[in-house]
Write an enzyme that holds these catalytic residues in place. Structure first.
Site, PDB file in Angstrom:
ATOM      1  N   GLU A   1       7.315   2.740  -2.987  1.00 48.20           N
ATOM      2  CA  GLU A   1       7.257   1.635  -3.180  1.00 48.20           C
ATOM      3  C   GLU A   1       8.414   1.711  -4.405  1.00 48.20           C
ATOM      4  O   GLU A   1       8.284   2.271  -5.623  1.00 48.20           O
ATOM      5  CB  GLU A   1       5.970   1.103  -3.779  1.00 48.20           C
TER       6      GLU A   1
ATOM      7  N   ASN B   1       5.990   5.764  -6.133  1.00 48.61           N
ATOM      8  CA  ASN B   1       6.241   4.388  -6.453  1.00 48.61           C
ATOM      9  C   ASN B   1       6.372   3.365  -8.027  1.00 48.61           C
ATOM     10  O   ASN B   1       5.658   4.073  -8.706  1.00 48.61           O
ATOM     11  CB  ASN B   1       4.616   3.974  -6.450  1.00 48.61           C
TER      12      ASN B   1
ATOM     13  N   HIS C   1      -5.396   2.992   0.811  1.00 48.24           N
ATOM     14  CA  HIS C   1      -5.245   1.693  -0.465  1.00 48.24           C
ATOM     15  C   HIS C   1      -6.261   1.559  -0.730  1.00 48.24           C
ATOM     16  O   HIS C   1      -5.932  -0.166  -0.787  1.00 48.24           O
ATOM     17  CB  HIS C   1      -3.680   1.147   0.671  1.00 48.24           C
TER      18      HIS C   1
ATOM     19  N   TYR D   1       7.890   0.972 -10.576  1.00 50.63           N
ATOM     20  CA  TYR D   1       8.437  -0.472 -10.652  1.00 50.63           C
ATOM     21  C   TYR D   1       8.877  -0.597 -11.977  1.00 50.63           C
ATOM     22  O   TYR D   1      10.012  -1.708 -11.913  1.00 50.63           O
ATOM     23  CB  TYR D   1       7.321  -1.309 -10.159  1.00 50.63           C
TER      24      TYR D   1
ATOM     25  N   GLU E   1      -1.835   6.075  -5.066  1.00 50.84           N
ATOM     26  CA  GLU E   1      -2.629   5.801  -6.458  1.00 50.84           C
ATOM     27  C   GLU E   1      -3.739   5.908  -7.288  1.00 50.84           C
ATOM     28  O   GLU E   1      -4.250   5.023  -6.965  1.00 50.84           O
ATOM     29  CB  GLU E   1      -1.969   4.228  -6.776  1.00 50.84           C
TER      30      GLU E   1
ATOM     31  N   ARG F   1       5.743   1.644   6.809  1.00 47.61           N
ATOM     32  CA  ARG F   1       4.555   2.398   5.399  1.00 47.61           C
ATOM     33  C   ARG F   1       3.350   1.288   6.139  1.00 47.61           C
ATOM     34  O   ARG F   1       3.449   0.164   4.948  1.00 47.61           O
ATOM     35  CB  ARG F   1       4.709   3.004   4.358  1.00 47.61           C
TER      36      ARG F   1
HETATM   37  C1  BGC Z   1       0.692  -1.067  -5.375  1.00 52.48           C
HETATM   38  C2  BGC Z   1       0.839  -1.966  -4.096  1.00 52.48           C
HETATM   39  C3  BGC Z   1       1.002  -3.786  -5.112  1.00 52.48           C
HETATM   40  C4  BGC Z   1       2.136  -3.298  -6.059  1.00 52.48           C
HETATM   41  C5  BGC Z   1       2.620  -4.543  -6.812  1.00 52.48           C
HETATM   42  C6  BGC Z   1       1.531  -0.930  -6.545  1.00 52.48           C
HETATM   43  O1  BGC Z   1       0.311  -0.341  -7.237  1.00 52.48           O
HETATM   44  O2  BGC Z   1       0.237   0.603  -5.097  1.00 52.48           O
HETATM   45  O3  BGC Z   1      -0.540  -3.051  -3.880  1.00 52.48           O
HETATM   46  O4  BGC Z   1       1.144  -4.347  -4.532  1.00 52.48           O
HETATM   47  O5  BGC Z   1       1.824  -2.203  -6.827  1.00 52.48           O
HETATM   48  O6  BGC Z   1       1.918  -4.624  -7.876  1.00 52.48           O
END
Ligand code: BGC
Length: 449
Positions: free
Chosen positions: A354, A292, A121, A294, A166, A77
C-alpha cells in the site's frame, strides 16, 4: 527524457479491502464482523457512516475487474471477508460467500491479473470477539483454521497470499486505544492480541506449506518512517521505543524469532504470555514482506507522552504540505524504511502493498478529477522506491492504495484515496487523472525521471 525503469517482472497493482468496498453486509448468509458492530454503534465513526453498502463491489465485481483490466493492472490485492466464508467465525462454511471469491479469482485470471489475497484486513468475526477476540489465545487456531479452508478452495489459483494486514493496527487501535473496532481500551490485551495475531500467522504459514500450493505467502505491516525530533539521546531513545513497540514488535518476531528488548525492560504490560515454541512458530520463513507506507513522523521525548513517553508530529519535507487527513509528505521516508528493512532484517523480498494519499478531489461536470496532487505523491514515492532499489533493497512490486475511493474506517467516506472516483449515489466509477497516469507507468514499466 531520461527514464526511471524498473526491473523486468516488477509487479504493478492496486489494493482494496473487503470491508471498505464490498457492501452487501448481510447478503448471501454473511455473518456479522466487528466492523459491522462498531459502525452500527453510536458515535464511533465520522458522520455515522457504515460499510453496509460501501462501493457495492460484491454486486459490481465483474465490472470492477473489467475496470482493472482497462487500467492495465498486472495484479490486484484484495481481502477476504472471514464472515462471508464462516458466518460464525468457525464451524459451518457458507458456500455462497466462498463462491464470491472463487468467481473473483477466476475473473482476475481471465483478465490476466495476478490475484493477491489477504486473509485478515481487520473484519474479525463478531461471534469470536464475543468469545474473547484476539486477546484470547484460541484466536490463533480460529484464524489458522479459516486460512486452511480458504487455501483449500483458492490455493490452486492465488499466487500471492498475506495472512494479516497491519496487525499492529488490529491489536493497538482495536484493543489499546479503542479508535477502531472492536473499540476496547486495555493495553495488556492489545499486547496479547499482537502475540496471537502473530501465532495465527505462523500457523497459517504452516498450513499453507502443508497444502502443497506453489504461491507465495507473507505478512503485511504498516511502516511509517520515524525520525527523532533532534539528535539528543532522549529523543533518539523515544523514537526507538515507538519503533520497537510498533513495527519492531512484528518484524523482530517474524524475522528474528524474538520480541524487542523493550517488551521485557520498559513495562510489564508489554509482555504477552509467551508459551514454549511460540517464537519458533511465529518465525516460520515467509516468502515476502508486505510494507504499507504513507508518511513520516517526528518523535521526541515527552515526559507527559503516555507510557512510551513520546510526542509525535507529522513530518513533511520542506515545501511539501500535508494531505487531507493531516499526514505529512516525505518520499525520502520510503527509501529510509526500505533501507532499514534491508539492514536489520536480511533484505527479504518486499512488496509495497500500500502507498497512496487522499487529496481534496474536485470532480468536473462529468465527474472527472484532475488529481495532480495524487500524481505528485505517487511519482515522488516511486522515485524514492527506485532509489531504494538502486541501493540494493529487494523490492518486487508496488500496489497503489487504493484502486477506488472507499470507506476510510473511522473517517467514514470523507477522505478519498482512490485512483478511481466512486460516485456513492450512483456507484459510477470514473478513473481519475492519477489512474490514467498510473496506467502509463505500468505500460512503460517506469516513469520520467
Ligand atoms: C489500511 C487501509 C487504509 C489505508 C489509509 C492502511 O492503514 O490498510 O485499509 O484505508 O491505510 O488509511
Amino acid at each position: 527524457m531520461a527514464r526511471l525503469i524498473f526491473p523486468e517482472g516488477f509487479l504493478w497493482g492496486a489494493a482494496t479491502a473487503a470491508y471498505q468496498i464490498e457492501g452487501s453486509w448481510k447478503k448471501d448468509g454473511k455473518g456479522e464482523n466487528v466492523w459491522d458492530r462498531f459502525t452500527h454503534s453510536k458515535y464511533r465513526i465520522h458522520g455515522g457512516d457504515t460499510g453496509d453498502d460501501a462501493c457495492d463491489h460484491y454486486r459490481l465485481m465483474p465490472k470492477d475487474v473489467a475496470l482493472m483490466k482497462s487500467l492495465g493492472l498486472q495484479a490486484y490485492r484484495f481481502s477476504i471477508s472471514w464472515t462471508r466464508v464462516l458466518p460464525g467465525g468457525r464451524g459451518r462454511i457458507n458456500p455462497k460467500g466462498l463462491g464470491f471469491y472463487d468467481r473473483l479469482v477466476d475473473k482476475l485470471l481471465a483478465a490476466g491479473i495476478v490475484p493477491n489475497a489477504t486473509l485478515n484486513h481487520w473484519d474479525f468475526p463478531q461471534a469470536l470477539e464475543d468469545l474473547g477476540g484476539w486477546p484470547d489465545r484460541r484466536s490463533a487456531d480460529w484464524f489458522a483454521e479459516y486460512a486452511r479452508i480458504v487455501f483449500d478452495k483458492l490455493g490452486d489459483r492465488v499466487a500471492m497470499w498475506a495472512t494479516h494486514n497491519e496487525p499492529f493496527i488490529v491489536a493497538f487501535l482495536g484493543y489499546a486505544t479503542g479508535d477502531f473496532a472492536p473499540g476496547r481500551a486495555d493495553y495488556p490485551s492489545a499486547v496479547r492480541a499482537a502475540h496471537h495475531l502473530l501465532l495465527g500467522h505462523g500457523q497459517a504459514v504452516d498450513f499453507y506449506r502443508q497444502s502443497g500450493c506453489k504461491g507465495k505467502i507473507g505478512i503485511v505491516l504498516d511502516h511509517p518512517w520515524y525520525v527523532p525530533a533532534s539528535s539528543r539521546p532522549e529523543d533518539v531513545a523515544a523514537r526507538n521505543r515507538v519503533f520497537d513497540a510498533g513495527q519492531g514488535l512484528f518484524l523482530d518476531a517474524v524475522f528474528h524469532g524474538r520480541y524487542p528488548e523493550l517488551l521485557s525492560t520498559w513495562s510489564k504490560s508489554l509482555n504477552p504470555d509467551i508459551q514454549p515454541g511460540d517464537m519458533k512458530q511465529i518465525s516460520r520463513p515467509v516468502d515476502y514482506l508486505g510494507i504499507n507506507h504513507y508518511s513520516t513522523v517526528l518523535i521526541g521525548f515527552s515526559a507527559r507522552g503516555g507510557f512510551l513517553k513520546n510526542a509525535r508530529e507529522e513530518y513533511s519535507a520542506p515545501g511539501m504540505g500535508k494531505n487531507s487527513v493531516g499526514w505529512g509528505f516525505n518520499p525520502a521516508g520510503l527509501t529510509a524504511v526500505l533501507e532499514s528493512i534491508r539492514d536489520k532484517y536480511g533484505n527479504p523480498p518486499v512488496y509495497i502493498t500500500e502507498n497512496g494519499t487522499t487529496v481534496a478531489d474536485t470532480p468536473d461536470a462529468k465527474g472527472f478529477v484532475e488529481d495532480w496532487g495524487r500524481v505528485g505523491y505517487l511519482r515522488s514515492h516511486l522515485r524514492a522506491l527506485h532509489t531504494a532499489m538502486e541501493k540494493g533493497c529487494d523490492v518486487r512490486g508496488y500496489f497503489v492504495w487504493s484502486l477506488m475511493d472507499n470507506f476510510e474506517w473511522a473517517h467514514g467516506y470523507g477522505p478519498r484515496f482512490g485512483i478511481v472516483r466512486v460516485d456513492y449515489k450512483t456507484q459510477r466509477r470514473i478513473p481519475k487523472r492519477s489512474a490514467l497516469w498510473y496506467r502509463e507507468v505500468i505500460r512503460q514499466n517506469g516513469l520520467d525521471e
